[in-house]
Design an enzyme around this catalytic site. Structure first.
Site, PDB file in Angstrom:
ATOM      1  N   THR A 228       0.800  -1.231   0.000  1.00  0.00           N
ATOM      2  CA  THR A 228       0.000   0.000   0.000  1.00  0.00           C
ATOM      3  C   THR A 228       0.829   1.276   0.000  1.00  0.00           C
ATOM      4  O   THR A 228       0.353   2.321   0.420  1.00  0.00           O
ATOM      5  CB  THR A 228      -0.952   0.005   1.209  1.00  0.00           C
ATOM      6  OG1 THR A 228      -0.178   0.063   2.415  1.00  0.00           O
ATOM      7  CG2 THR A 228      -1.830  -1.239   1.225  1.00  0.00           C
ATOM      8  N   TRP A 229       2.068   1.192  -0.465  1.00  0.00           N
ATOM      9  CA  TRP A 229       2.880   2.406  -0.563  1.00  0.00           C
ATOM     10  C   TRP A 229       2.177   3.441  -1.447  1.00  0.00           C
ATOM     11  O   TRP A 229       2.020   4.604  -1.087  1.00  0.00           O
ATOM     12  CB  TRP A 229       4.265   2.046  -1.122  1.00  0.00           C
ATOM     13  CG  TRP A 229       5.249   3.189  -1.188  1.00  0.00           C
ATOM     14  CD1 TRP A 229       5.077   4.466  -0.716  1.00  0.00           C
ATOM     15  CD2 TRP A 229       6.561   3.144  -1.747  1.00  0.00           C
ATOM     16  NE1 TRP A 229       6.210   5.213  -0.949  1.00  0.00           N
ATOM     17  CE2 TRP A 229       7.131   4.423  -1.582  1.00  0.00           C
ATOM     18  CE3 TRP A 229       7.307   2.152  -2.369  1.00  0.00           C
ATOM     19  CZ2 TRP A 229       8.430   4.732  -2.032  1.00  0.00           C
ATOM     20  CZ3 TRP A 229       8.602   2.455  -2.805  1.00  0.00           C
ATOM     21  CH2 TRP A 229       9.145   3.734  -2.636  1.00  0.00           C
TER      22      TRP A 229
ATOM     23  N   ASP B 152      -0.108  -4.922   3.836  1.00  0.00           N
ATOM     24  CA  ASP B 152       1.160  -4.376   4.321  1.00  0.00           C
ATOM     25  C   ASP B 152       1.204  -2.871   4.087  1.00  0.00           C
ATOM     26  O   ASP B 152       1.011  -2.399   2.963  1.00  0.00           O
ATOM     27  CB  ASP B 152       2.328  -5.043   3.590  1.00  0.00           C
ATOM     28  CG  ASP B 152       3.674  -4.521   4.066  1.00  0.00           C
ATOM     29  OD1 ASP B 152       4.161  -5.011   5.102  1.00  0.00           O
ATOM     30  OD2 ASP B 152       4.226  -3.617   3.414  1.00  0.00           O
TER      31      ASP B 152
ATOM     32  N   TYR C  66       4.333   5.860   4.456  1.00  0.00           N
ATOM     33  CA  TYR C  66       3.617   5.900   3.180  1.00  0.00           C
ATOM     34  C   TYR C  66       2.574   7.019   3.240  1.00  0.00           C
ATOM     35  O   TYR C  66       1.497   6.856   3.811  1.00  0.00           O
ATOM     36  CB  TYR C  66       2.926   4.567   2.883  1.00  0.00           C
ATOM     37  CG  TYR C  66       3.856   3.375   2.759  1.00  0.00           C
ATOM     38  CD1 TYR C  66       5.223   3.528   2.581  1.00  0.00           C
ATOM     39  CD2 TYR C  66       3.350   2.077   2.828  1.00  0.00           C
ATOM     40  CE1 TYR C  66       6.064   2.436   2.474  1.00  0.00           C
ATOM     41  CE2 TYR C  66       4.186   0.977   2.714  1.00  0.00           C
ATOM     42  CZ  TYR C  66       5.546   1.159   2.549  1.00  0.00           C
ATOM     43  OH  TYR C  66       6.377   0.066   2.437  1.00  0.00           O
TER      44      TYR C  66
ATOM     45  N   ARG D  96       8.752  -1.674  -9.577  1.00  0.00           N
ATOM     46  CA  ARG D  96       8.133  -0.366  -9.871  1.00  0.00           C
ATOM     47  C   ARG D  96       7.417  -0.344 -11.218  1.00  0.00           C
ATOM     48  O   ARG D  96       7.376   0.674 -11.908  1.00  0.00           O
ATOM     49  CB  ARG D  96       9.170   0.771  -9.802  1.00  0.00           C
ATOM     50  CG  ARG D  96       9.425   1.317  -8.411  1.00  0.00           C
ATOM     51  CD  ARG D  96      10.414   0.520  -7.618  1.00  0.00           C
ATOM     52  NE  ARG D  96      11.763   0.621  -8.144  1.00  0.00           N
ATOM     53  CZ  ARG D  96      12.709  -0.274  -7.913  1.00  0.00           C
ATOM     54  NH1 ARG D  96      12.456  -1.354  -7.187  1.00  0.00           N
ATOM     55  NH2 ARG D  96      13.903  -0.126  -8.413  1.00  0.00           N
TER      56      ARG D  96
ATOM     57  N   LYS E  78       3.626  -3.599 -19.311  1.00  0.00           N
ATOM     58  CA  LYS E  78       2.817  -2.518 -19.881  1.00  0.00           C
ATOM     59  C   LYS E  78       3.623  -1.281 -20.257  1.00  0.00           C
ATOM     60  O   LYS E  78       3.070  -0.340 -20.826  1.00  0.00           O
ATOM     61  CB  LYS E  78       1.715  -2.129 -18.889  1.00  0.00           C
ATOM     62  CG  LYS E  78       0.743  -3.266 -18.597  1.00  0.00           C
ATOM     63  CD  LYS E  78      -0.291  -2.882 -17.562  1.00  0.00           C
ATOM     64  CE  LYS E  78      -1.232  -4.042 -17.269  1.00  0.00           C
ATOM     65  NZ  LYS E  78      -2.236  -3.692 -16.216  1.00  0.00           N
TER      66      LYS E  78
ATOM     67  N   ARG F 161       9.924   7.048  -9.981  1.00  0.00           N
ATOM     68  CA  ARG F 161      10.703   6.511 -11.093  1.00  0.00           C
ATOM     69  C   ARG F 161      11.468   7.587 -11.861  1.00  0.00           C
ATOM     70  O   ARG F 161      12.337   7.256 -12.669  1.00  0.00           O
ATOM     71  CB  ARG F 161       9.774   5.714 -12.015  1.00  0.00           C
ATOM     72  CG  ARG F 161       9.283   4.432 -11.342  1.00  0.00           C
ATOM     73  CD  ARG F 161       8.118   3.783 -12.023  1.00  0.00           C
ATOM     74  NE  ARG F 161       6.895   4.577 -11.892  1.00  0.00           N
ATOM     75  CZ  ARG F 161       5.696   4.125 -12.185  1.00  0.00           C
ATOM     76  NH1 ARG F 161       5.552   2.887 -12.635  1.00  0.00           N
ATOM     77  NH2 ARG F 161       4.637   4.898 -12.043  1.00  0.00           N
TER      78      ARG F 161
ATOM     79  N   ALA G  34      -0.880  -1.855  -5.319  1.00  0.00           N
ATOM     80  CA  ALA G  34      -2.028  -1.390  -6.103  1.00  0.00           C
ATOM     81  C   ALA G  34      -2.652  -0.189  -5.413  1.00  0.00           C
ATOM     82  O   ALA G  34      -2.594  -0.045  -4.192  1.00  0.00           O
ATOM     83  CB  ALA G  34      -3.065  -2.497  -6.255  1.00  0.00           C
ATOM     84  N   ARG G  35      -3.264   0.675  -6.215  1.00  0.00           N
ATOM     85  CA  ARG G  35      -3.995   1.821  -5.678  1.00  0.00           C
ATOM     86  C   ARG G  35      -5.360   1.983  -6.332  1.00  0.00           C
ATOM     87  O   ARG G  35      -6.131   2.851  -5.965  1.00  0.00           O
ATOM     88  CB  ARG G  35      -3.171   3.095  -5.856  1.00  0.00           C
ATOM     89  CG  ARG G  35      -2.792   3.382  -7.290  1.00  0.00           C
ATOM     90  CD  ARG G  35      -1.914   4.597  -7.395  1.00  0.00           C
ATOM     91  NE  ARG G  35      -2.588   5.776  -6.908  1.00  0.00           N
ATOM     92  CZ  ARG G  35      -2.010   6.976  -6.801  1.00  0.00           C
ATOM     93  NH1 ARG G  35      -0.742   7.122  -7.120  1.00  0.00           N
ATOM     94  NH2 ARG G  35      -2.688   8.007  -6.374  1.00  0.00           N
TER      95      ARG G  35
END
Length: 327
Positions: A22-23, A54, A59, A208, A214, A227, A279-280
């Protein structure tokens, strides 16, 4: 989905071998927060059989924990809730602090944000070179005795540091970076885990997003995106890693799987591992089911190693992410 599970020492509930990372939900370094989609992401993760969540105070500077706390309020007994300790921040700058006084403050703040009375897995986020490991370990062992924590973990620790910690407190799990492109733990931390009965929570299994299949040479990163400073995403390395992904995809195709499923399956096939699936948005949980029910053969593993050796002449690790010690 029939999820694979394993047991984390000290925790009675079997743990799914994919955890929700969950970062990105915290927003910081990931383009900002989106709480509505974050809550839906947690619901979707639970729906497909993920029961390890986690997070960490750093975060989003508490925001990820707050979002997770709200989302799990009605599901607390269904999940293994993991968070971390030992980082502090000032003016948006993160630094290491694992002093006993900091731990005493952090546990109360995390319990409040997470809306719970206990943490299932409490992990030291980074070793703090300015604090004796004994001090950190004894402070955490007291939290276990007090019933605020069920099991302890260490993140980004070396075997030598783990040996020192374990003199004063038990360790159930370790959390290092681990993926097809970042394999430094194979000569150190991974065999240590196998020898000592520790579970490995592998963070960054998709590196990352590089291993999602993709990205293209035209992919760009904006705002505070991590990134932008990750050396893997800068020329000429970015092209090398993209070529490796293209060649690895042939192995995924042979199994009728996505590149993403191949990358996570590889992590699960390497040892007593749980892969942290970041994931977000709920749609980013799609594909979890494709990771289970198959495995990579020794021939596949050898072919993967050959591709990496050929396509990536100048590999680089995740060292750029390490926060500094206290000033």
């Amino acid at each position: 989905m029939t999820a694979e599970t394993l047991m984390i020492p000290g925790i009675a509930m079997p743990a799914s071998r994919i955890a929700l990372g969950t970062w990105a939900i915290g927003g910081s370094m990931w383009g900002g927060a989106d709480d509505v989609n974050a809550a839906k992401t947690v619901e979707e993760a639970l729906a497909v059989g993920i029961n390890v969540i986690d997070t960490a105070p750093v975060y989003g500077f508490g925001h990820s924990e707050e979002v997770i706390g709200r989302a799990l309020e009605a599901h607390r007994d269904r999940v293994i809730l993991a968070t971390k300790v030992g980082l502090d921040w000032k003016d948006g700058k993160v630094f290491r602090d694992s002093r006993a006084s900091r731990i005493a403050d952090e546990i109360e703040a995390s319990l409040r944000r997470l809306r719970t009375d206990r943490i299932d897995l409490y992990q030291v986020h980074w070793p703090d070179p300015q604090t004796p490991i004994e001090e950190t370990a004894r402070a955490l062992e007291k939290l276990v005795r007090d019933g605020k924590v069920r099991a302890l973990g260490l993140s980004n620790f070396s075997p030598e540091q783990m040996d020192e910690f374990r003199k004063f407190a038990p360790v159930a799990a370790i959390q290092p970076p681990y993926n097809l492109f970042e394999r430094e733990i194979e000569g150190t931390v991974l065999p240590y885990a196998k020898d000592n009965g520790l579970v490995v929570l592998a963070y960054g299994p998709l590196c990352r997003g590089l291993l999602s299949g993709k990205m293209t040479a035209q992919t760009t990163f904006t705002g505070d995106d991590l990134r932008k400073v990750d050396p893997k995403f800068q020329p000429p390395r970015f092209a090398h890693y993209l070529q490796a992904v293209a060649d690895l995809k042939a192995i995924a195709d042979r199994h009728g799987k996505s590149m993403l499923a191949l990358a996570v399956r590889w992590v699960l096939d390497r040892g007593p591992t749980i892969a942290l699936w970041g994931a977000r948005k709920p749609e980013q949980i799609s594909g979890v089911q494709d990771v289970f029910g198959w495995s990579l053969s020794p021939q596949d593993m050898a072919e993967i190693d050959a591709i990496l050796a050929r396509d990536i002449p100048d590999p680089v690790g995740p060292e750029f992410m390490a926060p500094p010690p206290r000033a």
